[in-house]
Motif scaffolding. Structure first.
Motif, PDB file in Angstrom:
ATOM      1  N   CYS A   1     -19.941  -5.705  -2.453  1.00  0.00           N
ATOM      2  CA  CYS A   1     -19.473  -5.783  -1.064  1.00  0.00           C
ATOM      3  C   CYS A   1     -20.413  -6.586  -0.177  1.00  0.00           C
TER       4      CYS A   1
ATOM      5  N   GLU B   1      -9.694  -3.239  -6.063  1.00  0.00           N
ATOM      6  CA  GLU B   1     -10.526  -4.253  -6.723  1.00  0.00           C
ATOM      7  C   GLU B   1     -11.798  -3.625  -7.281  1.00  0.00           C
TER       8      GLU B   1
ATOM      9  N   TYR C   1     -16.271   0.334   6.706  1.00  0.00           N
ATOM     10  CA  TYR C   1     -14.932  -0.214   6.689  1.00  0.00           C
ATOM     11  C   TYR C   1     -14.898  -1.598   7.330  1.00  0.00           C
TER      12      TYR C   1
ATOM     13  N   LEU D   1      -6.111   4.308   0.000  1.00  0.00           N
ATOM     14  CA  LEU D   1      -5.469   3.010   0.104  1.00  0.00           C
ATOM     15  C   LEU D   1      -5.072   2.484  -1.273  1.00  0.00           C
TER      16      LEU D   1
ATOM     17  N   VAL E   1       0.861  -1.171   0.000  1.00  0.00           N
ATOM     18  CA  VAL E   1       0.000   0.000   0.000  1.00  0.00           C
ATOM     19  C   VAL E   1       0.894   1.216   0.000  1.00  0.00           C
TER      20      VAL E   1
ATOM     21  N   ASP F   1      -4.798  -3.596   4.974  1.00  0.00           N
ATOM     22  CA  ASP F   1      -5.664  -4.566   4.299  1.00  0.00           C
ATOM     23  C   ASP F   1      -7.117  -4.085   4.308  1.00  0.00           C
ATOM     24  N   GLN F   2      -7.305  -2.752   4.353  1.00  0.00           N
ATOM     25  CA  GLN F   2      -8.647  -2.189   4.466  1.00  0.00           C
ATOM     26  C   GLN F   2      -9.523  -2.577   3.269  1.00  0.00           C
ATOM     27  N   ALA F   3     -10.776  -2.819   3.562  1.00  0.00           N
ATOM     28  CA  ALA F   3     -11.749  -3.164   2.520  1.00  0.00           C
ATOM     29  C   ALA F   3     -13.113  -2.657   2.963  1.00  0.00           C
ATOM     30  N   TYR F   4     -14.116  -2.838   2.099  1.00  0.00           N
ATOM     31  CA  TYR F   4     -15.463  -2.330   2.369  1.00  0.00           C
ATOM     32  C   TYR F   4     -16.466  -3.474   2.375  1.00  0.00           C
TER      33      TYR F   4
ATOM     34  N   TYR G   1     -14.418  -6.029  -0.275  1.00  0.00           N
ATOM     35  CA  TYR G   1     -13.658  -5.657  -1.464  1.00  0.00           C
ATOM     36  C   TYR G   1     -12.758  -4.462  -1.154  1.00  0.00           C
ATOM     37  N   ARG G   2     -11.492  -4.548  -1.610  1.00  0.00           N
ATOM     38  CA  ARG G   2     -10.581  -3.416  -1.490  1.00  0.00           C
ATOM     39  C   ARG G   2     -10.880  -2.382  -2.572  1.00  0.00           C
ATOM     40  N   LEU G   3     -10.405  -1.173  -2.335  1.00  0.00           N
ATOM     41  CA  LEU G   3     -10.658  -0.093  -3.290  1.00  0.00           C
ATOM     42  C   LEU G   3     -10.094  -0.418  -4.666  1.00  0.00           C
TER      43      LEU G   3
END
Length: 635
Positions: free
Chosen positions: A580, A589, A616, A535, A517, A626-629, A585-587
């Motif tokens: 989601c 992606e 989040y 991110l 990242v 490893d942030q995702a939504y 899902y990550r940004l």
């Protein structure tokens, strides 16, 4: 405020970054952001004003704040522009104090804006009007005002919102059992209190809960404190407390086993006890609450006073203008209390003496019954009691955009015997207690940033920066991101020493487990949601579109293929919500699937959805690598 020279202000910036009373800008032109800062300095109660430096820029590639002089080319024009805009843009003229200084052969403009007197506030842009045209200084940011902010300026004229009279009420809407509960609680606190000899009507009148006359009407605080359930449902149907038990560690982790909910209504005093009892009965064995014996809980239990303080504050300080329930969500490893209404007290001042009260009459009743204090020491007490119980300190999130406040009580023990044995591996680095807590947090969460460090350790920006810098220099942590977006993951020494302590399979965090990242702006005043939290992946690490599409259903693939360059934002947001719902899902992606850049995708589509449609995955640390939504599933 003390007068500072430009070099002195630059030194402060390089030590602590932009703060409440300092703003640094390149200053090539007087744009909207400069004028918003002028407005916020003039409005912010108790600030006294602040400095704006023009001709200064921040090095975005520096891991820690570093500002240098770039100079203002046409200083005379810039000075005239700021003076004329201050005179013409607002509802009343503002008279800035403008000075120029030569530093390293370059011109720097120093502007000082005085705080206005109370009778002149709020200052606002004439073209926008109120409330959006007025700004307040929240931390190092300028925030557009809300109705709650206007209450701060107009409180003397308008009074407290909880004193509003409800004309569709009468004495039959009073719950006598709620009055009896108040009398018992008040007698326990002060047996000789004068109001205990009042009749019921005299008592409620003295508490500003009813109006005068033969046919009294209830005020909002009267309804909330002493109203019947039927009256509450009729007049304020969304004013309830929802206790939600979610299996797992995040919202709707298992679609087939979502959650159980208890909806609670009644007077606020009754709700406070019911909510605490509901959580108490649901805590695992070992987390036994005991109000009178805190020491007995000091090694294994959640202190009663911490839980009570969190619940009472949620009922006392929430915004009753918002038609939303208070939510208490019990996950396997934490308790989250989500409250309508952002904190009126700046987040960096949480735990400091002094209280900002949204509902003054409700707060007075909670204070008189000894359920709450009004001196602003509650959060400090919560942190101290959690530390005594060897539990992770509570974390707080205040969002002006979503207008909510979140308290998180982590049911994770810090520095237990196993942790201390692990920490002995790092004795040679002579870590202080805060740095030890940070290592434990990184081991559990995978990363930490400056804001999270401050919350778990209760220190200021300068102290947290120095502690994190030393750990970075010792290779215990590795810095990622840039400037204020910096966060930290396990460093080489952290990984090497931990590998010797754990089996490879048991090592909580390894370097290979963390994605690459590069950049993520931190949240604005914590618990404010991030203005930008992209991110973004490091260049050269693309996401495979074919692999992403291969896991999708035909319906989702059809939705993606229908997207055009000028698709409606709502169509793309619906697609993101459906994606989601399947998994986090990550940004990168999401942006790859919708065919837009990550930065544009976040600003245009994701940011408006945060806390309403998606949330989040790692709420406790927005800048988690490893942030995702995930989609918010509503009842």
């Amino acid at each position: 405020m003390t007068e500072y020279s430009v070099p002195e202000i630059i030194e402060l910036l390089n030590t602590q970054d932009e703060c409440t009373w300092i703003e640094a800008k390149k200053g090539s032109a007087i744009d909207t952001s400069v004028m918003e800062t002028v407005c916020s300095y003039a409005n912010e109660p108790g600030l006294g004003g602040g400095y704006i430096l023009l001709g200064v820029e921040e090095d975005e590639n520096s891991l820690f704040p570093y500002y240098s002089i770039c100079g203002v080319k046409d200083a005379d024009k810039v000075q005239k522009d700021i003076a004329s805009q201050c005179a013409d843009s607002f509802n009343i003229p503002v008279r800035p104090i403008i000075e120029t200084e030569m530093v390293n052969g370059k011109v720097v403009i120093k502007i000082y804006i005085n705080e206005l007197s109370p009778e002149q506030k709020p200052l606002f842009f004439k073209r926008k009007g109120l409330p959006k045209g007025a700004f307040r200084r929240i931390g190092s940011t300028d925030q557009s005002c809300t109705e709650d902010d206007l209450r701060v300026f107009y409180n003397a004229q308008q009074g407290s919102f909880d004193a509003t009279v409800l004309n569709d009420t009468d004495w039959n809407d009073i719950d006598e059992s709620a009055i009896d509960l108040y009398r018992r609680l008040r007698a326990n606190t002060k047996p000789d209190a004068e109001e205990l000899v009042y009749s019921d009507k005299e008592l409620l009148l003295s508490l500003n809960c009813i109006t005068r006359g033969n046919e009294p009407k209830l005020t909002i605080c009267g309804l909330l404190l002493f109203g019947t359930k039927a009256a509450l449902r009729r007049c304020m149907p969304m004013m309830r407390v929802d206790y939600i038990r979610v299996p797992g560690l995040r919202w709707v982790e298992d679609p087939d086993n979502r959650f159980n909910t208890i909806d609670m209504r009644g007077s606020l005093l009754q709700l406070a006890y019911r909510a605490v009892d509901a959580i108490n009965s649901d805590l695992p064995r070992g987390f036994v609450l005991n109000e009178n014996d805190i020491q007995a809980n000091s090694t294994s239990g959640l202190p009663y006073k911490v839980l009570r303080e969190a619940v009472v504050n949620s009922l006392m300080h929430r915004s009753y203008r918002e038609n939303r329930p208070t939510q208490i969500i019990r996950y396997d490893n934490r308790i989250e209390i989500i409250n309508p209404g952002f904190s009126l007290k700046p987040e960096e001042m949480l735990g400091e003496p002094g209280s900002e009260t949204r509902n003054q009459f409700i707060a007075a009743v909670f204070h008189e019954t000894d359920l709450a204090e009004t001196k602003g020491s509650g959060i400090r007490s919560m942190r101290r009691l959690m530390e005594r119980s060897h539990l992770a300190p509570p974390t707080f999130e205040s969002s002006r955009e979503s207008n909510h406040f979140v308290v998180r009580l982590l049911l994770h023990h810090f520095l237990n015997e196993a942790d201390l044995n692990w920490l002995n591996l790092f004795d040679e680095y002579q870590l202080n207690d805060n740095q030890k807590k940070a290592l434990i947090f990184v081991r559990e969460a995978g990363a930490i940033d400056n804001q999270t460090f401050r919350q778990i350790c209760g220190v200021d920006v300068l102290k947290s920066s120095l502690d994190l810098r030393k750990m970075r220099d010792d290779e215990l942590l590795e810095a990622k991101g840039k400037g204020r977006a910096t966060y930290y993951i396990p460093g080489n020494k952290f990984i090497a020493l931990s590998s010797a302590f754990y089996d490879d399979s048991a090592l909580p965090i390894t370097e290979s487990a963390l994605p690459s990242v590069e950049s993520a702006l931190p949240p604005v005043e914590s618990a404010l949601p991030p203005v930008e939290s992209a991110l973004l992946p490091v260049e050269g690490a693309p996401v495979n579109l074919t692999v992403l599409r291969s896991e999708l259903t035909p319906d989702l693939i059809y939705e993606i293929d229908k997207l055009k360059v000028k698709s409606k934002p709502s169509d793309i947001q619906n697609l993101i919500q459906n994606l989601c719902l399947r998994r986090p899902y990550r940004l990168i992606e999401i942006s790859t699937l919708v065919g837009r850049s990550p930065k544009y995708t976040f600003r245009k589509y994701i940011q408006p959805m945060i806390n309403t449609q998606i949330e989040y995955l790692y709420k406790d640390m927005v800048n988690h690598p490893d942030q995702a939504y995930v989609t918010i599933v509503k009842k």
